[in-house]
Design an enzyme around this catalytic site. Sequence first.
Site, PDB file in Angstrom:
ATOM      1  N   MET A  30      70.115  61.186  56.817  1.00  0.00           N
ATOM      2  CA  MET A  30      69.849  59.743  56.928  1.00  0.00           C
ATOM      3  C   MET A  30      70.485  59.189  58.206  1.00  0.00           C
ATOM      4  SD  MET A  30      69.773  58.266  53.094  1.00  0.00           S
ATOM      5  CE  MET A  30      71.524  58.097  52.882  1.00  0.00           C
ATOM      6  N   GLY A  31      70.856  60.073  59.120  1.00  0.00           N
ATOM      7  CA  GLY A  31      71.418  59.617  60.397  1.00  0.00           C
ATOM      8  C   GLY A  31      72.885  59.241  60.269  1.00  0.00           C
ATOM      9  N   LEU A  33      75.091  60.443  62.300  1.00  0.00           N
ATOM     10  CA  LEU A  33      75.451  61.864  62.263  1.00  0.00           C
ATOM     11  C   LEU A  33      76.920  62.100  62.596  1.00  0.00           C
ATOM     12  CD1 LEU A  33      72.309  63.389  64.027  1.00  0.00           C
ATOM     13  CD2 LEU A  33      72.683  62.978  61.588  1.00  0.00           C
ATOM     14  N   HIS A  37      76.915  66.938  59.436  1.00  0.00           N
ATOM     15  CA  HIS A  37      75.497  67.127  59.766  1.00  0.00           C
ATOM     16  C   HIS A  37      75.345  68.200  60.853  1.00  0.00           C
ATOM     17  CE1 HIS A  37      75.501  62.706  58.526  1.00  0.00           C
ATOM     18  NE2 HIS A  37      74.639  63.225  57.685  1.00  0.00           N
ATOM     19  N   GLN A  61      65.845  55.993  47.452  1.00  0.00           N
ATOM     20  CA  GLN A  61      66.984  56.637  46.790  1.00  0.00           C
ATOM     21  C   GLN A  61      68.184  55.701  46.654  1.00  0.00           C
ATOM     22  OE1 GLN A  61      67.348  59.773  49.924  1.00  0.00           O
ATOM     23  NE2 GLN A  61      69.545  59.483  49.679  1.00  0.00           N
ATOM     24  N   GLN A 146      77.119  71.251  50.941  1.00  0.00           N
ATOM     25  CA  GLN A 146      77.760  71.450  49.632  1.00  0.00           C
ATOM     26  C   GLN A 146      78.420  70.169  49.127  1.00  0.00           C
ATOM     27  OE1 GLN A 146      77.986  74.609  47.654  1.00  0.00           O
ATOM     28  NE2 GLN A 146      78.243  72.779  46.402  1.00  0.00           N
ATOM     29  N   ASP A 148      77.219  67.349  48.718  1.00  0.00           N
ATOM     30  CA  ASP A 148      76.336  66.713  47.741  1.00  0.00           C
ATOM     31  C   ASP A 148      75.874  67.787  46.754  1.00  0.00           C
ATOM     32  OD1 ASP A 148      75.893  63.814  48.896  1.00  0.00           O
ATOM     33  OD2 ASP A 148      75.916  65.193  50.584  1.00  0.00           O
ATOM     34  N   GLN A 151      72.930  67.185  44.406  1.00  0.00           N
ATOM     35  CA  GLN A 151      71.683  67.135  45.188  1.00  0.00           C
ATOM     36  C   GLN A 151      71.151  68.557  45.427  1.00  0.00           C
ATOM     37  OE1 GLN A 151      70.850  64.407  48.604  1.00  0.00           O
ATOM     38  NE2 GLN A 151      71.545  66.139  49.817  1.00  0.00           N
ATOM     39  N   SER A 184      78.940  59.484  56.290  1.00  0.00           N
ATOM     40  CA  SER A 184      78.535  58.303  57.065  1.00  0.00           C
ATOM     41  C   SER A 184      79.151  57.047  56.462  1.00  0.00           C
ATOM     42  CB  SER A 184      77.014  58.174  57.071  1.00  0.00           C
ATOM     43  OG  SER A 184      76.431  59.407  57.445  1.00  0.00           O
TER      44      SER A 184
HETATM   45  P1  AMP Z   1      73.091  62.343  54.491  1.00  0.00           P
HETATM   46  O1  AMP Z   1      72.780  61.923  55.877  1.00  0.00           O
HETATM   47  O2  AMP Z   1      74.339  61.753  53.930  1.00  0.00           O
HETATM   48  O3  AMP Z   1      71.899  62.232  53.570  1.00  0.00           O
HETATM   49  O4  AMP Z   1      73.414  63.899  54.568  1.00  0.00           O
HETATM   50  C1  AMP Z   1      72.477  64.801  55.121  1.00  0.00           C
HETATM   51  C2  AMP Z   1      72.913  66.208  54.821  1.00  0.00           C
HETATM   52  O5  AMP Z   1      74.195  66.452  55.393  1.00  0.00           O
HETATM   53  C3  AMP Z   1      73.051  66.480  53.311  1.00  0.00           C
HETATM   54  O6  AMP Z   1      72.547  67.767  53.021  1.00  0.00           O
HETATM   55  C4  AMP Z   1      74.537  66.395  53.102  1.00  0.00           C
HETATM   56  O7  AMP Z   1      74.973  67.163  51.997  1.00  0.00           O
HETATM   57  C5  AMP Z   1      75.060  66.972  54.404  1.00  0.00           C
HETATM   58  N1  AMP Z   1      76.439  66.539  54.629  1.00  0.00           N
HETATM   59  C6  AMP Z   1      76.911  65.268  54.590  1.00  0.00           C
HETATM   60  N2  AMP Z   1      78.255  65.261  54.781  1.00  0.00           N
HETATM   61  C7  AMP Z   1      78.633  66.544  54.931  1.00  0.00           C
HETATM   62  C8  AMP Z   1      79.888  67.194  55.162  1.00  0.00           C
HETATM   63  N3  AMP Z   1      81.022  66.520  55.264  1.00  0.00           N
HETATM   64  N4  AMP Z   1      79.894  68.543  55.260  1.00  0.00           N
HETATM   65  C9  AMP Z   1      78.740  69.260  55.151  1.00  0.00           C
HETATM   66  N5  AMP Z   1      77.524  68.704  54.948  1.00  0.00           N
HETATM   67  C10 AMP Z   1      77.476  67.374  54.837  1.00  0.00           C
END
Ligand code: AMP
Length: 260
Positions: A30-31, A33, A37, A61, A146, A148, A151, A184
């Site tokens: 969702m950006g 970053l 990410h 969501q 991991q 999430d 998810q 984020s």
């Molecule tokens: P989001 O932008 O929050 O939807 O996250 C996008 C992807 O990045 C998802 O698969 C998250 O699980 C992963 N993600 C978010 N934060 C972390 C983190 N701290 N470590 C590893 N992966 C992450």
Amino acid sequence: MKVIGSLAAIRRQSAAWVRSGESVGLVPTMGALHEGHLSLIRRARKECRRVVVSIYVNPIQFGPKEDFTRYPRPRRPDLALCRQTGADLVLAPGNLYLPDHSTFIEESAVSQGRDGASRPGHFRGVATVVLKLFNLVRPTTAYFGQKDAQQVDVIRRMVRDLDVPVKIAVVPTVRDTDGVALSSRNQYLSPAQRALAAQFARSLQQASARRKTDPAKWLRAELKKIPGLNLDYVELTDNRLCAAVFIGQTRLIDNEQMQR
Ligand code: AMP
């Protein structure tokens, strides 16, 4: 690096990659970053010929009282990070849904409880957007964090149940030096709230490392002792200790594998 907003253009590109038999890694985001990410993008870069990052704040969501409108959208820095990390293509659509969109993916077992209980409709929105992204990009492998954990369970179950031809790769959680899982949403925290987030991470880590007869019960008690931190849930699932807390308006989730 190409940036594509139009669905017709991404369909053309993915069809060309399928024809040429190239492996395609998809990193849905969702950006806003951060290094979490970027670790997904780097892993995709290592494993796939083509790397696609999608940036889309998926409205379906978010609950009606959640942070959809104020969710950070730093477009230019995001694109710069994608470029630096070696993405070939960024899919950044304005909108993924037609006005009369009426079809949704509903996983009905592993999406129950934990975040599914606290955020009704959340995983329905996640599963629907992820399947749409899979159909648009047609990746050979899709990368998820991991952090999430539920998810990941929902996506794996959807892929298995609906015979979606994609491999799911899971990347370890990236943490800051104070132990807080990168997110984020951390930018919503004041310095004092950030200290509470670090206490949350530390307690979770301790609970997973020490041999407790009931680690979930121990962690619940620890978290309830921290003023300013409101417990949402603690649950031990598949040998993983998962927790969510509210710090002010901000909801943070985290999990740790139980150490034997
Ligand atoms: P989001 O932008 O929050 O939807 O996250 C996008 C992807 O990045 C998802 O698969 C998250 O699980 C992963 N993600 C978010 N934060 C972390 C983190 N701290 N470590 C590893 N992966 C992450």
